[in-house]
Design a protein around this motif. Structure first.
Motif, PDB file in Angstrom:
ATOM      1  N   MET A  70     -54.827 -12.345  -2.511  1.00 61.49           N
ATOM      2  CA  MET A  70     -54.324 -12.220  -1.143  1.00 61.49           C
ATOM      3  C   MET A  70     -55.294 -12.899  -0.170  1.00 61.49           C
ATOM      4  O   MET A  70     -54.862 -13.537   0.787  1.00 61.49           O
ATOM      5  CB  MET A  70     -54.144 -10.749  -0.765  1.00 61.49           C
ATOM      6  CG  MET A  70     -52.973 -10.070  -1.446  1.00 61.49           C
ATOM      7  SD  MET A  70     -52.835  -8.299  -1.034  1.00 61.49           S
ATOM      8  CE  MET A  70     -52.335  -8.386   0.695  1.00 61.49           C
ATOM      9  N   PHE A  71     -56.590 -12.751  -0.396  1.00 65.04           N
ATOM     10  CA  PHE A  71     -57.598 -13.377   0.469  1.00 65.04           C
ATOM     11  C   PHE A  71     -57.731 -14.874   0.182  1.00 65.04           C
ATOM     12  O   PHE A  71     -57.929 -15.663   1.097  1.00 65.04           O
ATOM     13  CB  PHE A  71     -58.967 -12.705   0.285  1.00 65.04           C
ATOM     14  CG  PHE A  71     -59.090 -11.390   0.981  1.00 65.04           C
ATOM     15  CD1 PHE A  71     -59.433 -11.321   2.324  1.00 65.04           C
ATOM     16  CD2 PHE A  71     -58.858 -10.204   0.300  1.00 65.04           C
ATOM     17  CE1 PHE A  71     -59.553 -10.100   2.981  1.00 65.04           C
ATOM     18  CE2 PHE A  71     -58.974  -8.978   0.939  1.00 65.04           C
ATOM     19  CZ  PHE A  71     -59.320  -8.932   2.278  1.00 65.04           C
ATOM     20  N   ASP A  72     -57.634 -15.256  -1.085  1.00 63.79           N
ATOM     21  CA  ASP A  72     -57.870 -16.650  -1.470  1.00 63.79           C
ATOM     22  C   ASP A  72     -56.669 -17.560  -1.248  1.00 63.79           C
ATOM     23  O   ASP A  72     -56.828 -18.741  -0.949  1.00 63.79           O
ATOM     24  CB  ASP A  72     -58.280 -16.735  -2.941  1.00 63.79           C
ATOM     25  CG  ASP A  72     -59.641 -16.130  -3.217  1.00 63.79           C
ATOM     26  OD1 ASP A  72     -60.414 -15.910  -2.263  1.00 63.79           O
ATOM     27  OD2 ASP A  72     -59.942 -15.870  -4.401  1.00 63.79           O
ATOM     28  N   VAL A  73     -55.464 -17.033  -1.404  1.00 64.68           N
ATOM     29  CA  VAL A  73     -54.251 -17.856  -1.318  1.00 64.68           C
ATOM     30  C   VAL A  73     -53.472 -17.506  -0.053  1.00 64.68           C
ATOM     31  O   VAL A  73     -53.397 -18.299   0.876  1.00 64.68           O
ATOM     32  CB  VAL A  73     -53.375 -17.693  -2.583  1.00 64.68           C
ATOM     33  CG1 VAL A  73     -52.072 -18.473  -2.456  1.00 64.68           C
ATOM     34  CG2 VAL A  73     -54.139 -18.134  -3.828  1.00 64.68           C
ATOM     35  N   ALA A  74     -52.876 -16.335  -0.040  1.00 66.99           N
ATOM     36  CA  ALA A  74     -52.104 -15.855   1.121  1.00 66.99           C
ATOM     37  C   ALA A  74     -51.829 -14.378   0.904  1.00 66.99           C
ATOM     38  O   ALA A  74     -51.582 -13.955  -0.233  1.00 66.99           O
ATOM     39  CB  ALA A  74     -50.784 -16.610   1.265  1.00 66.99           C
ATOM     40  N   PRO A  75     -51.831 -13.579   1.956  1.00 62.21           N
ATOM     41  CA  PRO A  75     -51.586 -12.153   1.778  1.00 62.21           C
ATOM     42  C   PRO A  75     -50.181 -11.849   1.275  1.00 62.21           C
ATOM     43  O   PRO A  75     -49.939 -10.795   0.707  1.00 62.21           O
ATOM     44  CB  PRO A  75     -51.815 -11.570   3.173  1.00 62.21           C
ATOM     45  CG  PRO A  75     -51.625 -12.714   4.104  1.00 62.21           C
ATOM     46  CD  PRO A  75     -52.062 -13.931   3.360  1.00 62.21           C
ATOM     47  N   ASN A  76     -49.279 -12.787   1.445  1.00 62.48           N
ATOM     48  CA  ASN A  76     -47.897 -12.604   1.003  1.00 62.48           C
ATOM     49  C   ASN A  76     -47.554 -13.459  -0.215  1.00 62.48           C
ATOM     50  O   ASN A  76     -46.385 -13.729  -0.481  1.00 62.48           O
ATOM     51  CB  ASN A  76     -46.936 -12.922   2.145  1.00 62.48           C
ATOM     52  CG  ASN A  76     -47.096 -14.340   2.661  1.00 62.48           C
ATOM     53  OD1 ASN A  76     -48.209 -14.813   2.883  1.00 62.48           O
ATOM     54  ND2 ASN A  76     -45.984 -15.027   2.863  1.00 62.48           N
ATOM     55  N   PHE A  77     -48.578 -13.886  -0.987  1.00 58.78           N
ATOM     56  CA  PHE A  77     -48.332 -14.767  -2.137  1.00 58.78           C
ATOM     57  C   PHE A  77     -47.282 -14.197  -3.076  1.00 58.78           C
ATOM     58  O   PHE A  77     -46.528 -14.938  -3.714  1.00 58.78           O
ATOM     59  CB  PHE A  77     -49.633 -15.052  -2.909  1.00 58.78           C
ATOM     60  CG  PHE A  77     -50.038 -13.932  -3.838  1.00 58.78           C
ATOM     61  CD1 PHE A  77     -49.604 -13.926  -5.156  1.00 58.78           C
ATOM     62  CD2 PHE A  77     -50.831 -12.891  -3.401  1.00 58.78           C
ATOM     63  CE1 PHE A  77     -49.964 -12.892  -6.017  1.00 58.78           C
ATOM     64  CE2 PHE A  77     -51.201 -11.868  -4.237  1.00 58.78           C
ATOM     65  CZ  PHE A  77     -50.761 -11.857  -5.559  1.00 58.78           C
ATOM     66  N   ASP A  78     -47.192 -12.872  -3.171  1.00 57.64           N
ATOM     67  CA  ASP A  78     -46.248 -12.245  -4.092  1.00 57.64           C
ATOM     68  C   ASP A  78     -44.798 -12.381  -3.639  1.00 57.64           C
ATOM     69  O   ASP A  78     -43.880 -11.999  -4.358  1.00 57.64           O
ATOM     70  CB  ASP A  78     -46.593 -10.770  -4.310  1.00 57.64           C
ATOM     71  CG  ASP A  78     -46.585  -9.954  -3.032  1.00 57.64           C
ATOM     72  OD1 ASP A  78     -46.929 -10.492  -1.960  1.00 57.64           O
ATOM     73  OD2 ASP A  78     -46.239  -8.756  -3.105  1.00 57.64           O
ATOM     74  N   GLN A  79     -44.574 -12.973  -2.473  1.00 52.18           N
ATOM     75  CA  GLN A  79     -43.213 -13.189  -1.978  1.00 52.18           C
ATOM     76  C   GLN A  79     -42.708 -14.602  -2.275  1.00 52.18           C
ATOM     77  O   GLN A  79     -41.541 -14.902  -2.010  1.00 52.18           O
ATOM     78  CB  GLN A  79     -43.133 -12.900  -0.481  1.00 52.18           C
ATOM     79  CG  GLN A  79     -43.466 -11.453  -0.149  1.00 52.18           C
ATOM     80  CD  GLN A  79     -42.616 -10.472  -0.944  1.00 52.18           C
ATOM     81  OE1 GLN A  79     -41.399 -10.570  -0.962  1.00 52.18           O
ATOM     82  NE2 GLN A  79     -43.270  -9.532  -1.617  1.00 52.18           N
TER      83      GLN A  79
END
Length: 146
Positions: A70-79
């Protein structure tokens, strides 16, 4: 984008405060220029732990990895649609689903999740903050008190 998995051993979710602080240390080491206070980052980490658990992730290592991504890519990467589809795929155990996300097949999905236009900062909050345009304007009396 190639995601490197950092093996995180010895963290215990049973002591949530220590677990959060362990992740905080990694975040501070990876992102030394973050301006948030430690308490602000702890709250983001707690939110991330909740997101990981809602995705069915439960081991210390995988939950930690999820939060760090979440910190390295995006907090919503799981979406991201392909990542979401894999996390929702109940045909295989959750650990296998998680491992599969780090195969070359998912490189395009990670690239999309890492793109600036994909990022949704509201994912850091359990209850997204209102847009300023949706906030009611102060009354005359309230303005006078300001």
């Amino acid at each position: 984008m190639q995601i490197r998995r950092e093996c995180v051993l010895g963290w215990h979710q049973s002591n949530e405060s220590a677990f959060v602080d362990s992740i905080l240390q990694v975040v501070r080491r990876r992102h030394p220029v973050y301006r948030q206070t430690d308490e602000m980052l702890r709250e983001s980490i707690r939110t991330g732990i909740g997101r990981a658990r809602r995705n069915g992730l439960n081991t210390d290592q995988i939950v930690s990895e999820f939060v760090l991504i979440m910190f390295d890519v995006a907090p919503n990467f799981d979406q991201q649609r392909d990542i979401r589809a894999m996390l929702d795929n109940r045909a295989m155990p959750v650990n296998q689903r998680w491992e599969r996300l780090f195969t070359p097949e998912f490189d395009p999905a990670w690239e999309e999740a890492d793109a600036p236009e994909f990022l949704d900062a509201n994912a850091w909050y359990d209850h997204p903050v209102k847009e300023i345009s949706q906030a009611p304007l102060p009354t005359e009396t309230e303005w006078a008190e300001l």
